[in-house]
Each structure stands twice: as structure tokens, then as C-alpha cells.
Design a protein around this motif. Structure first.
Motif, PDB file in Angstrom:
ATOM      1  N   GLU A   2      90.109  77.145 128.361  1.00 15.26           N
ATOM      2  CA  GLU A   2      90.901  77.687 129.415  1.00 15.26           C
ATOM      3  C   GLU A   2      92.248  77.056 129.737  1.00 15.26           C
ATOM      4  OE1 GLU A   2      90.043  80.127 133.510  1.00 15.26           O
ATOM      5  OE2 GLU A   2      88.509  79.118 132.508  1.00 15.26           O
ATOM      6  N   GLU A   3      91.957  75.753 129.651  1.00 17.08           N
ATOM      7  CA  GLU A   3      92.982  74.794 130.018  1.00 17.08           C
ATOM      8  C   GLU A   3      94.488  74.893 129.074  1.00 17.08           C
ATOM      9  OE1 GLU A   3      89.921  73.973 129.962  1.00 17.08           O
ATOM     10  OE2 GLU A   3      89.195  72.703 131.787  1.00 17.08           O
ATOM     11  N   ILE A   4      93.991  75.000 127.939  1.00 17.04           N
ATOM     12  CA  ILE A   4      94.871  75.375 126.812  1.00 17.04           C
ATOM     13  C   ILE A   4      95.994  76.524 127.139  1.00 17.04           C
ATOM     14  CG2 ILE A   4      95.534  75.608 124.391  1.00 17.04           C
ATOM     15  CD1 ILE A   4      94.284  72.963 124.753  1.00 17.04           C
ATOM     16  N   VAL A   5      95.239  77.425 127.641  1.00 20.10           N
ATOM     17  CA  VAL A   5      95.867  78.662 128.038  1.00 20.10           C
ATOM     18  C   VAL A   5      96.956  78.354 129.135  1.00 20.10           C
ATOM     19  CG1 VAL A   5      95.761  81.083 128.900  1.00 20.10           C
ATOM     20  CG2 VAL A   5      94.185  80.417 127.186  1.00 20.10           C
ATOM     21  N   TYR A   6      96.453  77.721 130.257  1.00 17.66           N
ATOM     22  CA  TYR A   6      97.346  77.324 131.289  1.00 17.66           C
ATOM     23  C   TYR A   6      98.230  76.328 130.776  1.00 17.66           C
ATOM     24  CZ  TYR A   6      93.584  78.898 134.148  1.00 17.66           C
ATOM     25  OH  TYR A   6      92.491  79.747 134.751  1.00 17.66           O
ATOM     26  N   ILE A   7      98.252  75.305 129.940  1.00 17.16           N
ATOM     27  CA  ILE A   7      99.222  74.390 129.449  1.00 17.16           C
ATOM     28  C   ILE A   7     100.605  75.358 128.746  1.00 17.16           C
ATOM     29  CG2 ILE A   7      99.968  72.936 127.610  1.00 17.16           C
ATOM     30  CD1 ILE A   7      97.204  71.729 128.076  1.00 17.16           C
ATOM     31  N   ILE A   8      99.899  76.473 127.916  1.00 20.68           N
ATOM     32  CA  ILE A   8     100.992  77.438 127.308  1.00 20.68           C
ATOM     33  C   ILE A   8     101.692  78.108 128.359  1.00 20.68           C
ATOM     34  CG2 ILE A   8     101.450  79.109 125.780  1.00 20.68           C
ATOM     35  CD1 ILE A   8      98.621  78.158 124.193  1.00 20.68           C
ATOM     36  N   LEU A   9     101.045  78.608 129.321  1.00 22.76           N
ATOM     37  CA  LEU A   9     101.782  79.603 130.278  1.00 22.76           C
ATOM     38  C   LEU A   9     102.394  78.592 131.043  1.00 22.76           C
ATOM     39  CD1 LEU A   9      98.790  81.713 131.536  1.00 22.76           C
ATOM     40  CD2 LEU A   9     100.609  82.299 130.159  1.00 22.76           C
ATOM     41  N   LEU A  10     102.399  77.428 131.694  1.00 23.94           N
ATOM     42  CA  LEU A  10     102.970  76.483 132.292  1.00 23.94           C
ATOM     43  C   LEU A  10     104.347  76.280 131.580  1.00 23.94           C
ATOM     44  CD1 LEU A  10     100.360  74.344 133.971  1.00 23.94           C
ATOM     45  CD2 LEU A  10     101.937  75.760 135.157  1.00 23.94           C
ATOM     46  N   ILE A  11     104.296  75.894 130.136  1.00 23.25           N
ATOM     47  CA  ILE A  11     105.378  75.456 129.641  1.00 23.25           C
ATOM     48  C   ILE A  11     106.496  76.675 129.413  1.00 23.25           C
ATOM     49  CG2 ILE A  11     106.158  74.782 127.202  1.00 23.25           C
ATOM     50  CD1 ILE A  11     103.694  73.221 127.045  1.00 23.25           C
ATOM     51  N   LEU A  12     105.865  77.891 129.015  1.00 25.56           N
ATOM     52  CA  LEU A  12     106.840  79.035 128.754  1.00 25.56           C
ATOM     53  C   LEU A  12     107.291  79.441 130.348  1.00 25.56           C
ATOM     54  CD1 LEU A  12     104.283  81.531 126.826  1.00 25.56           C
ATOM     55  CD2 LEU A  12     106.487  80.241 126.161  1.00 25.56           C
ATOM     56  N   ALA A  13     106.647  79.200 131.247  1.00 28.91           N
ATOM     57  CA  ALA A  13     107.272  79.566 132.927  1.00 28.91           C
ATOM     58  C   ALA A  13     108.577  78.335 133.006  1.00 28.91           C
ATOM     59  CB  ALA A  13     106.198  79.314 133.917  1.00 28.91           C
ATOM     60  N   ILE A  14     108.396  77.209 132.721  1.00 31.26           N
ATOM     61  CA  ILE A  14     109.323  76.042 132.725  1.00 31.26           C
ATOM     62  C   ILE A  14     110.547  76.684 131.994  1.00 31.26           C
ATOM     63  CG2 ILE A  14     110.147  73.899 132.341  1.00 31.26           C
ATOM     64  CD1 ILE A  14     106.857  73.092 133.164  1.00 31.26           C
ATOM     65  N   ILE A  15     110.403  77.028 130.778  1.00 31.46           N
ATOM     66  CA  ILE A  15     111.409  77.403 129.836  1.00 31.46           C
ATOM     67  C   ILE A  15     112.083  78.742 130.447  1.00 31.46           C
ATOM     68  CG2 ILE A  15     111.759  78.292 127.590  1.00 31.46           C
ATOM     69  CD1 ILE A  15     109.669  76.404 126.495  1.00 31.46           C
ATOM     70  N   VAL A 219     101.564  70.186 137.762  1.00 29.16           N
ATOM     71  CA  VAL A 219     100.396  70.813 137.342  1.00 29.16           C
ATOM     72  C   VAL A 219     100.185  70.771 135.898  1.00 29.16           C
ATOM     73  CG1 VAL A 219      99.282  72.981 137.168  1.00 29.16           C
ATOM     74  CG2 VAL A 219     100.834  72.474 139.170  1.00 29.16           C
ATOM     75  N   LEU A 220     100.894  70.722 134.956  1.00 29.04           N
ATOM     76  CA  LEU A 220     101.055  70.540 133.592  1.00 29.04           C
ATOM     77  C   LEU A 220     100.542  69.245 133.269  1.00 29.04           C
ATOM     78  CD1 LEU A 220     101.965  71.760 130.795  1.00 29.04           C
ATOM     79  CD2 LEU A 220     104.048  70.970 131.008  1.00 29.04           C
ATOM     80  N   ILE A 221     101.040  68.306 133.834  1.00 33.37           N
ATOM     81  CA  ILE A 221     100.454  66.925 133.483  1.00 33.37           C
ATOM     82  C   ILE A 221      98.980  66.918 133.561  1.00 33.37           C
ATOM     83  CG2 ILE A 221     100.447  64.459 134.192  1.00 33.37           C
ATOM     84  CD1 ILE A 221     103.607  64.849 134.733  1.00 33.37           C
ATOM     85  N   TYR A 222      98.477  67.267 134.903  1.00 30.78           N
ATOM     86  CA  TYR A 222      97.103  67.293 135.161  1.00 30.78           C
ATOM     87  C   TYR A 222      96.352  68.125 134.165  1.00 30.78           C
ATOM     88  CZ  TYR A 222      92.935  67.774 137.428  1.00 30.78           C
ATOM     89  OH  TYR A 222      91.449  67.910 137.448  1.00 30.78           O
ATOM     90  N   THR A 223      96.750  69.249 133.804  1.00 37.26           N
ATOM     91  CA  THR A 223      96.381  70.307 133.077  1.00 37.26           C
ATOM     92  C   THR A 223      95.993  69.440 131.448  1.00 37.26           C
ATOM     93  OG1 THR A 223      97.116  71.908 134.112  1.00 37.26           O
ATOM     94  CG2 THR A 223      96.187  72.622 132.092  1.00 37.26           C
ATOM     95  N   ILE A 224      97.071  68.663 131.127  1.00 38.24           N
ATOM     96  CA  ILE A 224      96.956  68.157 129.691  1.00 38.24           C
ATOM     97  C   ILE A 224      95.889  66.945 129.910  1.00 38.24           C
ATOM     98  CG2 ILE A 224      98.193  66.658 128.392  1.00 38.24           C
ATOM     99  CD1 ILE A 224     100.939  68.128 128.868  1.00 38.24           C
ATOM    100  N   ILE A 225      96.174  66.196 131.117  1.00 31.48           N
ATOM    101  CA  ILE A 225      94.924  65.122 131.235  1.00 31.48           C
ATOM    102  C   ILE A 225      93.586  65.733 131.181  1.00 31.48           C
ATOM    103  CG2 ILE A 225      94.259  63.541 132.662  1.00 31.48           C
ATOM    104  CD1 ILE A 225      97.092  63.166 133.406  1.00 31.48           C
ATOM    105  N   ALA A 226      93.380  67.039 132.083  1.00 31.34           N
ATOM    106  CA  ALA A 226      91.897  67.453 131.891  1.00 31.34           C
ATOM    107  C   ALA A 226      91.493  68.015 130.494  1.00 31.34           C
ATOM    108  CB  ALA A 226      92.240  68.872 132.754  1.00 31.34           C
TER     109      ALA A 226
END
Length: 229
Positions: A2-15, A219-226
Motif C-alpha cells: 500500500e505504501e508504494i501506491v502512496y509514494i506514486i500518488l505523492l510524486i504525481l501530486a507534487i508534479i 510525507v513522501l520521505i516518511y513513506t519511502i522510509i516505511a
């Protein structure tokens, strides 16, 4: 995961925010220099004196003022009720920048203090929860991601309100100040105000994007660490 999905969504949101707000760093930098307008603002008093006079116009005389050296950032510090003015000797936008900080000092003090305290709580929580996750003391990472997102949204809502309010009103305070001092011609005043409009059209979207991006990056940094741990 699930965390991988959040990482992708966060990166897309930033872009996506970069496109939505049409962030153009080159255009932003081009607006920082204008020799002709600098000559106009040179007619006005030094920064500290300008701040004192603007605060007097606003009926807010209890604010401390200092000119910070070797920094390009001006800010109002709510906890000490102090304006720190950057070294802006050759900056034609200095009247509007000083007006911006003076207006911050007149905003609702409860909201200003909440912003200061909550911003620090958000940062401390991020650091603590990241360390605890790295050492596997915290296992429910999804909950922590949700809490960090909530904190990000609350901080963004408050900070963006304060910033946009000050940015939109700063031009009018600067205009009122120029008309009161009568140190430039009507044409020179209009030239400055027209450029201030351009700065705001670029600066307001840039500020919103910057606030959102900074929060989401945490949030992205934390999710990647998770994911790593």
C-alpha cells in the motif's frame, strides 16, 4: 504494498501542482531585478524607517524591527512580535515586501501563534515518528502517513490563508505609503505598482505550490522510509 501506491500518488501530486500553478522559476528570477525601478525605490527611506512608518499607518506601534544581514528573507516572528527585514538595498520590491511583513503583524494573533506552534509540532512529530519507524518501534506506518497528511493539510490551510492575505493587501499598503510620502511621480508610482501586480501573479501561485510541496515531501520521505524498513 500500500505504501508504494502512496509514494506514486505523492510524486504525481507534487508534479501536478507544478503544472496547475504554472510554476516558472526562470520567470520568477527575472522579476527580481529592474534597475530603473530600483532608482525609484532609492528615493524612499531605509528599510527600518519604512517599516516604522507603515506600522504607524496601520496603528500598530508595538512591533520590534530589525534589519538582518546576509539573508534574503524577510519575516514576521509572531512569538516575539518582531519583524526581521532582509538586506534589500537593491530590491525594487522592498516597499511591498516590508508592507507584507507589517500586515502579518496586524493579523489575528491567535492564528499567528497557532501557525507558529503547530508548524513546530508538525516538524517535531515528523522527526520523532521517522526515528521510531527506523528503529522499528512503530509498526503501523499507514496510520502515521494519515496523521502526517492531516497535519500537512491543517498547516497548509492556516499558513496559506495568512500568506495570501498579506500578499494581496501588501500592494495597497505600499501604494498608500508612496502617496503619503510623495517622493516619486505619479508615473513612477504606477510603474512600481504595475510590477508589484506581476510579482503577485507569479508569487501567490508559487507560495501555494511551495507550501504544498514542502508538506508533501515530508510525507513522501516518511513513506519511502516505511517501505525500506
Amino acid at each position: 504494498m500500500e505504501e508504494i501506491v502512496y509514494i506514486i500518488l505523492l510524486i504525481l501530486a507534487i508534479i501536478l501542482f507544478k503544472f496547475v500553478f504554472k510554476i516558472n522559476l526562470k520567470k520568477t528570477k527575472e522579476l527580481t531585478q529592474n534597475k530603473e525601478l530600483e532608482k525609484i525605490t532609492d528615493k524612499f527611506p531605509e528599510n527600518v524607517e519604512v517599516a516604522k512608518e507603515m506600522l504607524d499607518m496601520l496603528g500598530n506601534k508595538g512591533v520590534k524591527i530589525e534589519e538582518a544581514k546576509d539573508t534574503g528573507t524577510s519575516l514576521y516572528i509572531a512569538i516575539t512580535n518582531k519583524i526581521s527585514i532582509a538586506d534589500m538595498k537593491n530590491n525594487y520590491a522592498r516597499l511591498q515586501t516590508i508592507a507584507h511583513e507589517c500586515l502579518h503583524s496586524c493579523q489575528d494573533r491567535t492564528l499567528l501563534l497557532f501557525n507558529f506552534i503547530f508548524s513546530n509540532i508538525n516538524m517535531i512529530y515528523f522527526l520523532v515518528i521517522t526515528i521510531l519507524t527506523l528503529f522499528k518501534v512503530v509498526n503501523n506506518q499507514i496510520l502515521q502517513i494519515a496523521i502526517l497528511m492531516l497535519f500537512t493539510l491543517v498547516q497548509f490551510a492556516v499558513r496559506s490563508f495568512l500568506e495570501i492575505d498579506a500578499m494581496t493587501r501588501a500592494k495597497f499598503l505600499a501604494k498608500e505609503y508612496m502617496e503619503k510620502k510623495k517622493l516619486c511621480t505619479e508615473e513612477e508610482k504606477e510603474a512600481l505598482l504595475a510590477e508589484y501586480d506581476k510579482i503577485n501573479k507569479v508569487g501567490i501561485p508559487f507560495t501555494i505550490d511551495n507550501l504544498l510541496t514542502n508538506g508533501l515531501i515530508r510525507v513522501l520521505i516518511y513513506t519511502i522510509i516505511a517501505v525500506i524498513v
